[in-house]
Design an enzyme around this catalytic site. Structure first.
Site, short mmCIF file in Angstrom:
data_model
loop_
_atom_site.label_atom_id
_atom_site.label_comp_id
_atom_site.label_asym_id
_atom_site.label_seq_id
_atom_site.Cartn_x
_atom_site.Cartn_y
_atom_site.Cartn_z
CG HIS A 25 -1.74 1.23 1.36
ND1 HIS A 25 -1.67 2.07 2.45
CD2 HIS A 25 -2.64 1.77 0.52
CE1 HIS A 25 -2.51 3.07 2.28
NE2 HIS A 25 -3.12 2.93 1.12
CG HIS A 69 -7.56 6.47 -1.97
ND1 HIS A 69 -7.23 7.38 -0.99
CD2 HIS A 69 -6.78 5.38 -1.73
CE1 HIS A 69 -6.32 6.86 -0.18
NE2 HIS A 69 -6.02 5.66 -0.61
NE ARG A 72 0.87 18.92 -0.81
CZ ARG A 72 0.15 17.88 -0.39
NH1 ARG A 72 -1.11 18.06 0.01
NH2 ARG A 72 0.67 16.67 -0.35
CB CYS A 95 4.80 22.48 -3.33
SG CYS A 95 4.29 20.77 -3.08
CE1 TYR A 139 5.86 17.16 0.26
CE2 TYR A 139 5.27 16.49 2.49
CZ TYR A 139 4.92 17.05 1.27
OH TYR A 139 3.65 17.49 1.05
#
Length: 601
Positions: A152, A176, A254, A300, A448
């Site tokens: 997953h 999803h 974000r 970002c 990240y």
């Protein structure tokens, strides 16, 4: 100038012509300051209430004409009712697209299927471990995901749904809601939830419904929205470098979870950790420290991720273009001052910590007040050296561009860490903790981070990769935009931004009109002076060019060089990584060129 006037008379309008290009500048000499190549700029154009500056250029001179709003309305000959009609039409089209997207989202897996076995919630709840098998529920369907759990992509959070419904978690993480995820889920289908059970559970949910996204703030319609829940949007790139300071309303957003509702009077920031006792500060307490102001660009880690997807190898994450970056003036208390007030003893000569216990401190944790339904919140950390550096300029910000920080950007307090990735600038700051180790947060340990191009989901090991802190050199073209068309042989101005992390300034931006075969040097348009190695803000740049008359398109390219002479890689392939972070290849925009009389122009 004569050519522009001739064109205006010919088109029977001083600025605009034709229903197909009502808001598209017809003049071949007009710069990007008056072009409106994207419908998202329509509202911005109509809302300008003071003046427009039209820059007319030829290869010998430049003259600036300031046209007041009343004159502009008169010269453009666009009646108020026509402008209103256009805005209404734009609103209808936008509403239709939102409805279509909503309708597509409703086409979900999990419909009741005849011929499959019916289960009760109690039966499903018993399958919550590898030993019993791991089952989950989505809408009316029951799925056996035992063999999927280990791979997953979201890590251990999937365990929260073992033997239960996954719907609430999908609503928090709407990545999803994509067809390939639906297909994967359907492959695990083993049955249905009994209709009577579902009806009982649904009625209870309606009575106790509490939408975690029910109190989100309003957002500007010009933002390019990628996800609604959590809300993620980028600044409109065509307007991104119109101003050195990005307006609060257009600053990219974000969010990882719902925006918390925080009572300013009840708010407290807790600071604790090695070598200090616990301290709590109200917003007013923090405002008693000397106010420090710093201009900082926030970017970002996934900015320009979409270009890595174009290599033919898909990456995981929001499909950011080049607008996940913005620049603001932040003001607040110096983190160094606040930590010293809490008892950190800094040697004035060495700038090191004096106390033996405090010398063990290596990291500063930031914990946000944004949480998911199980009270798991966003967290991150930076190295103690950055926090204590008198020239590092880390602040606990309570103002953004002269106003209280908006809710989307961290009200009431946001950690601003100049030169670092946006992921370390934690919003809605609730706690600071001093520790020997990095933050254990998922966002520090399992996200990240960058990887080699040979690493994929089958062999990734987050523990072996360094957390992103300072950012590499970056640049992008903002104008003309990717959906522009320009006239052959005309003059135009190419505009963009450049930025490098760690306080490194930009010393040069190179621009090409032929895909990188030849180059010109852009003019750097930075309105403020910053000290070497303390350059925390971006550098706007521009280049006036004459477009070729014998080509049907130009392939614009830009690349930046920072004060350490770091430059950008030519392509995304050698820096590809499965998370799509640190996408810093040469930025490319292909622009079609058309003849002056082309009706489609």
């Amino acid at each position: 100038l004569r050519r522009a006037m001739k064109r205006a008379v010919k088109s029977k309008s001083s600025l605009f012509k034709g229903k197909s290009s009502l808001f598209v500048n017809r003049g071949p000499l007009f710069t990007g300051q008056t072009r409106i190549d994207n419908r998202k700029e329509i509202n911005n154009s109509l809302m300008r209430s003071y003046k427009r500056t039209i820059v007319l250029k030829n290869n010998e001179n430049m003259k600036t004409i300031v046209v007041k709003n009343e004159q502009h309305q008169k010269k453009s000959k666009i009646p108020f009712y026509l402008a209103t009609a256009v805005v209404l039409f734009y609103g209808i089209i936008t509403t239709m697209k939102v409805a279509e997207a909503s309708e597509e989202k409703q086409n979900l897996p999990g419909e009741y299927k005849e011929g499959l076995k019916d289960f009760t919630y109690e039966e499903v709840a018993k399958h919550n471990s590898p030993e019993t098998g791991i089952w989950v529920i989505f809408r009316n369907g029951v799925y056996d995901i035992t063999n999927f759990v280990k791979i997953h992509p979201g890590g251990d959070k999937i365990k929260l749904a073992f033997g239960n419904e996954i719907d609430p978690y999908w609503k928090l993480y709407p990545i999803h809601f994509q067809s390939y995820v639906f297909d994967l889920l359907n492959s695990f289908r083993i049955g249905n939830i009994h209709p009577d059970e579902k009806a009982k559970r649904t009625s209870k949910k309606v009575e106790n419904s509490d939408d975690p996204y029910g109190q989100e703030p309003d957002r500007h319609p010009a933002l390019t929205v990628h996800t609604e829940t959590p809300f993620n949007s980028e600044s409109p790139t065509e307007m991104l470098v119109d101003e050195f300071i990005t307006p609060n309303d257009l600053f990219y957003i974000r969010n990882h979870m719902p925006v918390p509702v925080i009572d300013e009077e009840a708010y407290r920031l807790t600071i604790d950790g090695l070598g200090i006792s616990e301290n709590q500060f109200s917003l007013d307490d923090l405002k008693q420290f000397p106010k420090k102001e710093v201009v900082v660009t926030v970017q970002c880690a996934g900015n320009r991720r979409t270009e890595m997807n174009k290599t033919g190898r898909k990456v995981n994450g929001t499909d950011w273009q080049h607008g996940a970056i913005s620049n603001a003036t932040w003001a607040g208390a110096s983190l160094r001052d606040v930590l010293q007030h809490c008892g950190l003893r800094i040697n004035s000569s060495t700038q090191d910590l004096d106390d033996a216990t405090q010398k063990r401190i290596q990291h500063v944790w930031f914990e946000g007040l944004d949480v998911d339904p199980i009270r798991s919140g966003y967290g991150s950390s930076i190295e103690i050296e950055k926090a204590l550096d008198a020239h590092g300029d880390v602040i606990l910000a309570y103002e953004m561009n002269g106003e209280p920080i908006p809710r989307d950007h961290g009200f009431p307090i946001r950690a601003i860490v100049p030169g670092h990735v946006g992921a370390r600038m934690v919003k809605w700051l609730g706690k600071i903790h001093l520790n020997e180790n990095e933050s254990p947060s998922h966002w520090q340990q399992k996200d990240y981070k960058g990887f080699s191009p040979n690493v994929d989901a089958s062999n990734v090991n987050y523990d072996l990769s360094l957390s992103i802190q300072e950012l590499p050199v970056q640049s992008a073209i903002c104008s003309p935009s990717v959906d522009s068309r320009l006239e052959k042989g005309s003059y135009t101005t190419i505009k963009g931004y450049a930025f490098s992390g760690g306080g490194k300034g930009i010393v040069r931006v190179d621009v090409s009109l032929d895909g990188g075969s030849s180059w010109q040097t852009a003019s750097l348009k930075k309105p403020i002076q910053e000290k070497r190695n303390r350059v925390w803000s971006w550098t706007p740049w521009e280049l006036d060019v004459e477009l070729p008359e014998d080509k049907d398109s130009v392939d614009l390219v830009c690349k930046a060089v920072d004060s350490s002479y770091n430059s950008q890689p030519e392509t995304s392939s050698p820096i590809w990584n499965l998370r799509g972070v640190l996408s810093t290849a040469w930025h490319r925009v292909s622009i079609p060129l058309v003849d002056e009389d082309d009706e489609s122009f």
